[in-house]
Design an enzyme around this catalytic site. Structure first.
Site, PDB file in Angstrom:
ATOM      1  CG  HIS A  72      -2.107  -0.863   1.092  1.00 56.99           C
ATOM      2  ND1 HIS A  72      -3.255  -0.687   1.838  1.00 56.99           N
ATOM      3  CD2 HIS A  72      -2.349  -1.920   0.294  1.00 56.99           C
ATOM      4  CE1 HIS A  72      -4.148  -1.606   1.512  1.00 56.99           C
ATOM      5  NE2 HIS A  72      -3.613  -2.374   0.577  1.00 56.99           N
ATOM      6  CE1 TYR A 201      -6.237   3.543  10.555  1.00 55.57           C
ATOM      7  CE2 TYR A 201      -5.605   3.833   8.255  1.00 55.57           C
ATOM      8  CZ  TYR A 201      -5.428   3.229   9.471  1.00 55.57           C
ATOM      9  OH  TYR A 201      -4.431   2.299   9.623  1.00 55.57           O
ATOM     10  N   PRO A 293      -4.670   0.111  18.400  1.00 53.94           N
ATOM     11  CG  PRO A 293      -6.539  -1.119  17.756  1.00 53.94           C
ATOM     12  CD  PRO A 293      -5.905  -0.472  18.946  1.00 53.94           C
ATOM     13  CE  LYS A 297       3.400   3.452  13.371  1.00 53.84           C
ATOM     14  NZ  LYS A 297       4.040   3.165  12.082  1.00 53.84           N
ATOM     15  CE1 TYR A 385      -1.538   3.963   9.039  1.00 54.68           C
ATOM     16  CE2 TYR A 385      -0.353   3.164   7.119  1.00 54.68           C
ATOM     17  CZ  TYR A 385      -1.438   3.085   7.982  1.00 54.68           C
ATOM     18  OH  TYR A 385      -2.393   2.120   7.781  1.00 54.68           O
TER      19      TYR A 385
END
Length: 390
Positions: A72, A201, A293, A297, A385
């Protein structure tokens, strides 16, 4: 029985440590209180940073990940009814993440360990650690009605938040930091195509939602729920209805629903235990730290612990140097606290808090708008990220 490193816990961190030590010629035994099938049944996330994929390659278990994993280069933030893409690739100079389920990582590591004939004791009962403050630590356990003692040079506590290793540290020797969030994630796994080719998200007035995936045909979805909720109170129909309410019109139209393969609620917590070394016993992964979550990580911080710990043991046995093991805790915690900060920030940004009120939503909206309008802010999000440098 004797070995060089006794590893407590056969989750991904314990198995990865065992595989890396095997590659370095260091003998190790893994003890796990559950069965292998039970370990594989645990449903976890699977967004892997580059450091994690590199470690899996180094351990010799990356082939299937590269064949079946989903690289991704970005993800979508959904707020105010609109989606905004965070382009990880361009913002970080070409970096990306790999979507590959933690269950599959565990399966690959188990297969490699079995193929190499390395000793793993499943369903080890009443495991206890002893004399780790001396030069001769021991692990004792029960199996098939008999007691066994494993003598070793070092103990690696990869046995999770509720494991025996951290619990065996003398009172006052460890400091624990914890924040429990007032909500959980209701998650559903389904054999349905993902609603989008990248993760979404979502921040909505009804609460957080996440659209993720395990493959091109298997999806994982989450919605924020109060801690008082129970998974059994949610029918599949009720879950899909609630998820739709938190998505944008395009996602609502393209969402494919189906029977749930698994449904559960995961509470959210931030937790760190300091230090991570106690004589000849070392904590790694969830035994030492938990992150919500939201920032993906957990497994990646565990992989970093394993990288530092395997290097420290290799240095000890090949160079007779204590430098790696002496600095293990400090090196891990520097990265852990950065991961904790990012996970806390992203969680605070994306969720509805019971005491937030109308002003809380307005402040989140303003910060999200700034985040997608500012390249500097987007870059900071992207850098965290994909994973900060070691």
């Amino acid at each position: 029985m004797r070995t060089q490193v006794a590893i407590i816990g056969a989750g991904p961190s314990g198995l990865l440590l065992g595989q890396l030590l095997h590659k370095a010629g260091i003998a190790n035994v893994i003890l796990e209180r559950q069965s292998a099938d039970y370990v594989l049944s645990r449903i976890r996330a699977g967004v892997l940073e580059q450091v994690t994929t590199d470690l899996l390659d180094e351990a010799g278990v990356g082939t299937r990940m590269h064949q079946e994993g989903l690289p991704h280069t970005g993800f979508d933030l959904l707020f105010g009814g609109e989606r905004h893409r965070i382009d990880l690739h361009s913002l970080t100079g070409g970096q990306q993440v790999m979507v590959y389920g933690q269950t599959e990582v565990t399966r690959d590591l188990m297969a490699a360990r079995q193929a190499a004939g390395l000793p793993t004791v499943y369903q080890a009962g009443d495991v206890s650690v002893h004399d780790f403050d001396t030069q001769h630590p021991q692990v004792r356990y029960q199996q098939d009605g008999a007691w066994h003692t494993l003598d070793c040079d070092f103990i690696a506590g990869c046995d999770g938040f509720h494991g025996v290793c951290r619990a065996s540290v003398p009172e006052g020797a460890v400091t624990e930091y914890e924040k429990v969030y007032p909500f959980g994630w209701l998650g559903v796994l389904s054999d349905t195509p993902p609603v989008h080719h990248e993760l979404i998200y979502a921040n909505s007035t009804r609460g957080f939602a996440l659209c993720s995936q395990r493959s091109a045909t298997r999806s994982r979805y989450y919605v924020q729920v109060p801690l008082t909720e129970k998974a059994e109170n949610w029918s599949d129909e009720a879950f899909w209805h609630e998820l739709r309410q938190r998505l944008d019109p395009e996602a609502r139209e393209t969402l494919v629903t189906g029977p749930s393969l698994e449904k559960s609620i995961a509470p959210l917590r931030s937790f760190v235990a300091e230090p991570m070394r106690f004589g000849r016993m070392f904590l790694a992964g969830d035994a030492a730290h938990i992150v919500p979550p939201t920032g993906a990580k957990g497994l990646n911080l565990a992989a970093t612990d394993v990288k530092y710990l395997s290097s420290a043991f290799t240095e000890y046995y090949t160079e007779r140097s204590n430098a790696g093991i002496d600095h293990y805790s400090q090196r891990c915690l520097q990265r852990i606290w950065k991961g904790e900060r990012f996970s806390w920030w992203f969680t605070s940004l994306m969720h509805r808090f019971p005491d937030g009120g109308a002003i809380g939503q307005k402040l989140q909206d303003a910060e999200l708008a700034y985040l997608v309008q500012s390249k500097a802010a987007s870059t900071a999000l992207a850098e965290n990220y994909v994973g900060l440098p070691l």
